[in-house]
Scaffold this active site. Structure first.
Site, PDB file in Angstrom:
ATOM      1  N   GLU A  64       0.673  -1.296   0.051  1.00  0.00           N
ATOM      2  CA  GLU A  64       0.134   0.034   0.110  1.00  0.00           C
ATOM      3  C   GLU A  64       0.808   1.059   0.034  1.00  0.00           C
ATOM      4  O   GLU A  64       0.700   2.194   0.621  1.00  0.00           O
ATOM      5  CB  GLU A  64      -0.825  -0.008   1.209  1.00  0.00           C
ATOM      6  CG  GLU A  64      -0.151   0.138   2.542  1.00  0.00           C
ATOM      7  CD  GLU A  64       0.198  -1.360   3.067  1.00  0.00           C
ATOM      8  OE1 GLU A  64       0.324  -2.257   2.516  1.00  0.00           O
ATOM      9  OE2 GLU A  64       0.141  -1.506   4.350  1.00  0.00           O
ATOM     10  N   ASN A  65       2.071   1.178  -0.760  1.00  0.00           N
ATOM     11  CA  ASN A  65       2.784   2.599  -0.862  1.00  0.00           C
ATOM     12  C   ASN A  65       1.655   3.698  -1.034  1.00  0.00           C
ATOM     13  O   ASN A  65       1.040   3.745  -2.161  1.00  0.00           O
ATOM     14  CB  ASN A  65       3.874   2.319  -1.848  1.00  0.00           C
ATOM     15  CG  ASN A  65       4.735   1.223  -1.238  1.00  0.00           C
ATOM     16  OD1 ASN A  65       5.351   1.152   0.104  1.00  0.00           O
ATOM     17  ND2 ASN A  65       5.268   0.481  -2.094  1.00  0.00           N
ATOM     18  N   HIS A  88      -7.905  -3.944  -1.540  1.00  0.00           N
ATOM     19  CA  HIS A  88      -7.182  -4.127  -0.253  1.00  0.00           C
ATOM     20  C   HIS A  88      -6.188  -2.876   0.023  1.00  0.00           C
ATOM     21  O   HIS A  88      -6.167  -2.160   0.939  1.00  0.00           O
ATOM     22  CB  HIS A  88      -6.726  -5.351  -0.116  1.00  0.00           C
ATOM     23  CG  HIS A  88      -5.671  -5.792   1.069  1.00  0.00           C
ATOM     24  ND1 HIS A  88      -6.371  -5.946   2.286  1.00  0.00           N
ATOM     25  CD2 HIS A  88      -4.602  -5.194   1.608  1.00  0.00           C
ATOM     26  CE1 HIS A  88      -5.432  -6.285   3.034  1.00  0.00           C
ATOM     27  NE2 HIS A  88      -4.372  -5.736   2.806  1.00  0.00           N
ATOM     28  N   GLU A  89      -5.413  -2.567  -1.139  1.00  0.00           N
ATOM     29  CA  GLU A  89      -4.238  -1.497  -0.900  1.00  0.00           C
ATOM     30  C   GLU A  89      -5.122  -0.395  -0.935  1.00  0.00           C
ATOM     31  O   GLU A  89      -4.360   0.634  -0.192  1.00  0.00           O
ATOM     32  CB  GLU A  89      -3.289  -1.780  -2.222  1.00  0.00           C
ATOM     33  CG  GLU A  89      -2.793  -3.148  -2.509  1.00  0.00           C
ATOM     34  CD  GLU A  89      -2.107  -3.846  -0.953  1.00  0.00           C
ATOM     35  OE1 GLU A  89      -1.918  -3.222  -0.002  1.00  0.00           O
ATOM     36  OE2 GLU A  89      -2.295  -5.156  -0.918  1.00  0.00           O
ATOM     37  N   HIS A 142      -6.057   0.543   2.595  1.00  0.00           N
ATOM     38  CA  HIS A 142      -5.081   0.984   3.562  1.00  0.00           C
ATOM     39  C   HIS A 142      -4.922   2.304   3.364  1.00  0.00           C
ATOM     40  O   HIS A 142      -4.136   3.080   4.068  1.00  0.00           O
ATOM     41  CB  HIS A 142      -3.609   0.491   2.841  1.00  0.00           C
ATOM     42  CG  HIS A 142      -3.310  -0.920   3.683  1.00  0.00           C
ATOM     43  ND1 HIS A 142      -3.283  -0.959   5.036  1.00  0.00           N
ATOM     44  CD2 HIS A 142      -3.284  -1.997   3.095  1.00  0.00           C
ATOM     45  CE1 HIS A 142      -3.036  -2.444   5.085  1.00  0.00           C
ATOM     46  NE2 HIS A 142      -2.833  -2.948   4.150  1.00  0.00           N
ATOM     47  N   GLU A 147      -3.853  -4.573   9.384  1.00  0.00           N
ATOM     48  CA  GLU A 147      -4.650  -5.511   8.431  1.00  0.00           C
ATOM     49  C   GLU A 147      -5.994  -5.811   8.485  1.00  0.00           C
ATOM     50  O   GLU A 147      -6.672  -6.170   7.854  1.00  0.00           O
ATOM     51  CB  GLU A 147      -3.486  -6.456   8.342  1.00  0.00           C
ATOM     52  CG  GLU A 147      -1.828  -6.241   7.733  1.00  0.00           C
ATOM     53  CD  GLU A 147      -2.098  -5.601   6.247  1.00  0.00           C
ATOM     54  OE1 GLU A 147      -3.173  -5.945   5.544  1.00  0.00           O
ATOM     55  OE2 GLU A 147      -1.020  -4.963   6.094  1.00  0.00           O
ATOM     56  N   ASP A 158       8.785 -10.949   9.480  1.00  0.00           N
ATOM     57  CA  ASP A 158       8.494 -11.539   8.309  1.00  0.00           C
ATOM     58  C   ASP A 158       8.227 -13.052   8.726  1.00  0.00           C
ATOM     59  O   ASP A 158       7.920 -13.817   7.728  1.00  0.00           O
ATOM     60  CB  ASP A 158       9.935 -11.534   7.434  1.00  0.00           C
ATOM     61  CG  ASP A 158       9.978  -9.998   6.815  1.00  0.00           C
ATOM     62  OD1 ASP A 158       8.786  -9.404   6.911  1.00  0.00           O
ATOM     63  OD2 ASP A 158      11.138  -9.770   6.706  1.00  0.00           O
ATOM     64  N   TYR A 217      -5.139 -10.299   9.557  1.00  0.00           N
ATOM     65  CA  TYR A 217      -6.101 -10.107   8.645  1.00  0.00           C
ATOM     66  C   TYR A 217      -7.567 -10.662   9.143  1.00  0.00           C
ATOM     67  O   TYR A 217      -8.584  -9.896   9.068  1.00  0.00           O
ATOM     68  CB  TYR A 217      -5.628 -10.491   7.310  1.00  0.00           C
ATOM     69  CG  TYR A 217      -4.372 -10.215   6.476  1.00  0.00           C
ATOM     70  CD1 TYR A 217      -3.123 -10.546   7.229  1.00  0.00           C
ATOM     71  CD2 TYR A 217      -4.526  -9.182   5.590  1.00  0.00           C
ATOM     72  CE1 TYR A 217      -1.916 -10.167   6.598  1.00  0.00           C
ATOM     73  CE2 TYR A 217      -3.363  -8.730   5.088  1.00  0.00           C
ATOM     74  CZ  TYR A 217      -2.010  -9.093   5.424  1.00  0.00           C
ATOM     75  OH  TYR A 217      -0.998  -8.597   4.834  1.00  0.00           O
ATOM     76  N   ARG A 269       6.268 -14.481  -5.255  1.00  0.00           N
ATOM     77  CA  ARG A 269       5.203 -13.804  -4.368  1.00  0.00           C
ATOM     78  C   ARG A 269       5.188 -15.016  -3.337  1.00  0.00           C
ATOM     79  O   ARG A 269       4.909 -16.321  -3.547  1.00  0.00           O
ATOM     80  CB  ARG A 269       3.955 -13.655  -5.162  1.00  0.00           C
ATOM     81  CG  ARG A 269       2.946 -13.353  -4.248  1.00  0.00           C
ATOM     82  CD  ARG A 269       1.315 -13.250  -4.902  1.00  0.00           C
ATOM     83  NE  ARG A 269       0.334 -12.619  -3.778  1.00  0.00           N
ATOM     84  CZ  ARG A 269      -0.740 -12.478  -4.462  1.00  0.00           C
ATOM     85  NH1 ARG A 269      -1.045 -12.833  -5.610  1.00  0.00           N
ATOM     86  NH2 ARG A 269      -1.816 -12.270  -3.326  1.00  0.00           N
TER      87      ARG A 269
HETATM   88  N1  BES Z   1       0.899  -4.470   3.701  1.00  0.00           N
HETATM   89  C1  BES Z   1       0.673  -5.568   3.095  1.00  0.00           C
HETATM   90  C2  BES Z   1       1.902  -6.370   2.619  1.00  0.00           C
HETATM   91  C3  BES Z   1       2.978  -6.669   3.719  1.00  0.00           C
HETATM   92  C4  BES Z   1       2.489  -6.957   5.020  1.00  0.00           C
HETATM   93  C5  BES Z   1       4.179  -6.589   3.499  1.00  0.00           C
HETATM   94  C6  BES Z   1       3.538  -7.123   6.130  1.00  0.00           C
HETATM   95  C7  BES Z   1       5.187  -6.621   4.312  1.00  0.00           C
HETATM   96  C8  BES Z   1       4.970  -6.988   5.740  1.00  0.00           C
HETATM   97  C9  BES Z   1      -0.480  -5.470   1.910  1.00  0.00           C
HETATM   98  O1  BES Z   1      -1.319  -4.657   2.301  1.00  0.00           O
HETATM   99  C10 BES Z   1      -1.012  -6.943   2.052  1.00  0.00           C
HETATM  100  O2  BES Z   1      -1.657  -7.446   2.811  1.00  0.00           O
HETATM  101  N2  BES Z   1      -1.057  -7.635   0.663  1.00  0.00           N
HETATM  102  C11 BES Z   1      -1.828  -8.941   0.472  1.00  0.00           C
HETATM  103  C12 BES Z   1      -2.876  -8.477  -0.232  1.00  0.00           C
HETATM  104  C13 BES Z   1      -4.136  -9.308  -0.178  1.00  0.00           C
HETATM  105  C14 BES Z   1      -4.617  -9.515   1.343  1.00  0.00           C
HETATM  106  C15 BES Z   1      -5.235  -8.814  -0.854  1.00  0.00           C
HETATM  107  C16 BES Z   1      -1.000  -9.695  -0.072  1.00  0.00           C
HETATM  108  O3  BES Z   1       0.240  -9.368  -0.515  1.00  0.00           O
HETATM  109  O4  BES Z   1      -1.124 -11.037  -0.268  1.00  0.00           O
HETATM  110 ZN    ZN Z   2      -2.484  -4.937   3.729  1.00  0.00          ZN
END
Ligand code: BES
Ligand code: ZN
Length: 614
Positions: A282-283, A306-307, A310, A329, A386, A394, A563
Site C-alpha cells: 500500500e505505498n 485491499h491496498e 489501506h 490489516e 517476516d 487479517y 510472491r
Molecule cells: N501491507 C501488506 C503487505 C505486507 C505486510 C508487506 C507485511 C510486508 C509486511 C499488504 O497490504 C497486503 O496485505 N497484501 C496482501 C494482499 C491481499 C490481502 C489482498 C498480499 O500481499 O497478499
Molecule cells: Zn494489507
C-alpha cells in the site's frame, strides 16, 4: 535507553525525526546506492541519538551548516532482527547529514539484472520496506510510531525512469543545481554523463515502512482521473494491467463514500516484475502490485481494493508497532470487503470472507505450538515480523470488526468507522487506544462482546462467524462430497471463476489420493490454470499426495514467481513431514537455482522454512 518498539533501536527519550532529505545515486553495476540523508529532528538535541541501520556503510556524519564531523558509532555486532545500532553524539543539533552507501544485500532492495526484466537490455530496481527494511535503504528511526515527511533525489541512468510513493517534481540533468535544502552529494564528482535526476516530495507525514521507489524502463496508461497504471514498458503487462484495473476509480469513489475523503491526491498503480514478494503493498500515492493479480477476470480488483483501503486504515491510521499489526490489516481486510461488496456484490464479498475463514482456521494449525501468534495483539520481542507473517491479523481482525458490526448494526458501525478515521488520522496508535475509543463511542459494548478475549486471547473466539451465502455453502458442500468420491459435475462448475475454485480446493481434505488428484485435473485442468491461486492450491494437494506427475509444474511455478503467498505453501508442502526425501531434494535444488530471482525478503522466508523442517 527506553525502547518504544521491539523492532527498533529508537529511544523514547530522544527527539523524533520529522523530515528526511535523501539524495540517492543508484549504481546498477555494483547494486549499490551512494547516498546522503539529511535528518531533521523535532527539537535540538545534545547527547546520544539512536538510529536503525542494516547493511549500510556509514562514511561520515556531518553538521549540515559547518560540515564539521559529528562523532558516531555503529554497533559491531548485527542484531539478526534489528540490524546495526547507529549512535550519534549530537551537540545542540536539530539536523545532521549522514553520508553512506547501501550494500548489494540490503534487504529492502531487489536489483534485477537485464535478463531478469522484460526488455532484457536494461536493469530494474525496487524497494519493499515493510515491515523493518527501510533501515537498509537509509538510516532512520524505523518504527511506525514515528512519522516523517521527505524529499528524495534519485540519480539514475538516463535510459531509465523513476517512480515513488511521493509527488514527482521534476526530471532534470544532474548538472542543474540541486535545491538549496539539499547539500551537494558526495558523489557530485561522479560522471554526470548519461544520468538523470528525478526529484520527489512527500509532504504528508508517513511511517518509514511506506517509503518506496522503483527504477526501470517504465511506461504508463491513464485509467482514471487520478490513476495511472505503470509497468515495464516492454512486454504485454502494461496493456493487460490497464484493462484489469479499468474499474479503479469506481472503487476509490466507494472508498470515499464509506470512509471519508481520499487524502493522498493520486492513486497510481505500479505492476512489478514477477519476483515482487507480496500481492500488493500500500505505498501511498502509488500501490505496488505483483503481476500475478492480472488474470483477465477482474479478480485482481480485490487486491487493489485491499491496498486502496489501506489509504484510510494503515496509511492514515497506523499501528504503533508490529505488535498491533492487526490494526492495519484487520481494518483493511474489513474495509476491502466493504469496497468489494459495493462494486462486485454480496456474493463476491462472501466468497472472500469464506476463503479468509478457511485461511484463519489453517493458521491455527500452523501455530498450534506457538499460540502467541494466534492473538490479535502480539508480543514480537525477539521475533522477526517476516517469520510470523500470517492470516491471523487479517482474518481474526476482520472477524472482530465484523462481530462489532453485527452487534451494533451496519449504520452505527459505519458512522463509528468514519469517526475513528477522522479522530486518529496521521497518528500511530495501539490496541488499547482503539479499545478505549470503542468503549467511549459504543457504551456498554464490553458487556456484549468479550473484548479482552478477542484482542488478547489465543485461537478463534466462539462468536466468530462463517459467512452465509448460497454460493459459499454450495461450494463447501461440493468439497465435502468430493471427500466421499464425487467429482463436481460440469454444469455445477460452469460459471466458476478463480475464487470459486480456490475455495473449493482449500476445502478439500489435505490427504486426497493421488488418483483423485489426477481425475480432478483430467476434468478441469487446474494444474494449468493461469490463476496462481488455483494452480498453487492444486499443486499443494498434489505434493501432499506425492503425485509426482506434477513436480515439473511445481518447479516451473517456483521459478516463475517470487510472491511469498505461493512460495511459502509450496516449499512447506515439499519439505514438511517424513518420508519426503525426493521432495526435500527437489526443494533444495529448485531454491538453489531460483534464489537469485527472489527478493531478499522472500529468500529469507524460504531459508527459515528450510531451517524449521530440514
Ligand atoms: N501491507 C501488506 C503487505 C505486507 C505486510 C508487506 C507485511 C510486508 C509486511 C499488504 O497490504 C497486503 O496485505 N497484501 C496482501 C494482499 C491481499 C490481502 C489482498 C498480499 O500481499 O497478499
Ligand atoms: Zn494489507
Amino acid at each position: 535507553m527506553a525502547p518504544i518498539d521491539p523492532h527498533s533501536f529508537t529511544d523514547s527519550t530522544h527527539p523524533v525525526t520529522t523530515h528526511i532529505s535523501l539524495s540517492l545515486y543508484l549504481d546498477f553495476p555494483s547494486s549499490t546506492i551512494h547516498a546522503t540523508a539529511l535528518l531533521s529532528l523535532s527539537n535540538p538535541h545534545t547527547g546520544p541519538l539512536s538510529l536503525d541501520t542494516r547493511s549500510l556503510t556509514i562514511h561520515s556524519v556531518l553538521d549540515p551548516q559547518s560540515q564539521a564531523p559529528i562523532p558516531f558509532s555503529l554497533s559491531s555486532d548485527e542484531d539478526p532482527i534489528r540490524g546495526r545500532h547507529l549512535t550519534l553524539s549530537l551537540s545542540n543539533h536539530s539536523s545532521f547529514l549522514v553520508v553512506y552507501s547501501t550494500s548489494p544485500s540490503s534487504s529492502a532492495l531487489q536489483w534485477l539484472s537485464p535478463p531478469q526484466t522484460f526488455n532484457k537490455t536494461l536493469p530494474f530496481v525496487y524497494t519493499q520496506c515493510q515491515s523493518i527494511h527501510a533501515r537498509s535503504v537509509f538510516p532512520c528511526q524505523d518504527t511506525p510510531a514515528a512519522r516523517v515527511t521527505y524529499t528524495c533525489l534519485l540519480n539514475v541512468p538516463s535510459s531509465l525512469s523513476a517512480v515513488m510513493s511521493a509527488r514527482h517534481v521534476t526530471r532534470r540533468s544532474p548538472n542543474e543545481s540541486s535545491p538549496s535544502h539539499a547539500p551537494p552529494p558526495p558523489h557530485a564528482t561522479w560522471g554526470a554523463e548519461g544520468r538523470a535526476v528525478e526529484e520527489f516530495v512527500m509532504d504528508q507525514p508517513i511511517p518509514t515502512y511506506l517509503f518506496a521507489f522503483a527504477v526501470g524502463e517504465l511506461g504508463f496508461r491513464e485509467v482514471g482521473p487520478r490513476t495511472r497504471v505503470y509497468a515495464e514498458a516492454a512486454g504485454p503487462v502494461l496493456d493487460e494491467a490497464a484493462r484489469e484495473f479499468a474499474g479503479t476509480e469506481e472503487m476509490v469513489l466507494q472508498g470515499e463514500r464509506l470512509f471519508g475523503p481520499y487524502d493522498w491526491e493520486r492513486f497510481d498503480l505500479l505492476v512489478l516484475p514477477p519476483s515482487f514478494p507480496y500481492g500488493g503493498m500500500e505505498n501511498p500515492r502509488m500501490v505496488f502490485l505483483t503481476p500475478t493479480v492480472i488474470k483477465g477476470d477482474a479478480s485482481g480488483a480485490q487486491v487493489v481494493a485491499h491496498e486502496l483501503a489501506h489509504s484510510w486504515t494503515g496509511n492514515l491510521i497506523t499501528n504503533k508497532t508490529n505488535d498491533h499489526f492487526w490494526l492495519n490489516e484487520g481494518f483493511t481486510t474489513y474495509a476491502e470487503r466493504r469496497i468489494v461488496e459495493a462494486v462486485q456484490g454480496e456474493d463476491r464479498a462472501a466468497l472472500n470472507i469464506g476463503i479468509g475463514w478457511k485461511g484463519l482456521n489453517e493458521e491455527m494449525e500452523r501455530f498450534k505450538d506457538n499460540m502467541e501468534f494466534t492473538k490479535l495483539k502480539t508480543n514480537q520481542e525477539g521475533v522477526d515480523p517476516d517469520d510470523v507473517y500470517s492470516q491471523v491479523p487479517y482474518e481474526k481482525g476482520f472477524q472482530f470488526l465484523w462481530r462489532i458490526e453485527r452487534q451494533i448494526g451496519r449504520p452505527a458501525f459505519d458512522e463509528f468507522l468514519k469517526k475513528y478515521i477522522n479522530t486518529f488520522k496521521f497518528k500511530s496508535i495501539d490496541t488499547e487506544t482503539f479499545l478505549d475509543f470503542l468503549k467511549a463511542n459504543v457504551p456498554g459494548i464490553e458487556k456484549d462482546i468479550d473484548l479482552e478475549l478477542w484482542t488478547e486471547g489465543t485461537g478463534i473466539p466462539p462468536d466468530a462467524y462463517e459467512p452465509v451465502s448460497n454460493i459459499y455453502t454450495k461450494i463447501v458442500s461440493l468439497a465435502n462430497e468430493f471427500k466421499l468420491g464425487r467429482m463436481p459435475r460440469e454444469d455445477e462448475v460452469a460459471d466458476w471463476q478463480g475464487q470459486e475454485w480456490e475455495l473449493y480446493l482449500e476445502n478439500l481434505p489435505k490427504a486426497v489420493e493421488a488418483s483423485q488428484i489426477l481425475a480432478l485435473d483430467e476434468c478441469y485442468r487446474l494444474s494449468e490454470s493461469k490463476d496462481y491461486e488455483v494452480k498453487v492450491a492444486f499443486l499443494q494437494l498434489a505434493i501432499s499426495a506425492k503425485c509426482r506427475d506434477y513436480y515439473g509444474e511445481v518447479e516451473k511455478t517456483l521459478k516463475s514467481v517470487g510472491r511469498m503467498k505461493y512460495l511459502r505453501p509450496l516449499y512447506t508442502a515439499l519439505v514438511q513431514g517424513t518420508g519426503k526425501e525426493e521432495e526435500k531434494i527437489l526443494a533444495k535444488r529448485v531454491f538453489a537455482e531460483a534464489r537469485d530471482c527472489y527478493h531478499p525478503i522472500a529468500q529469507g522466508v524460504v531459508e527459515s522454512i528450510f531451517a524449521k523442517h530440514l
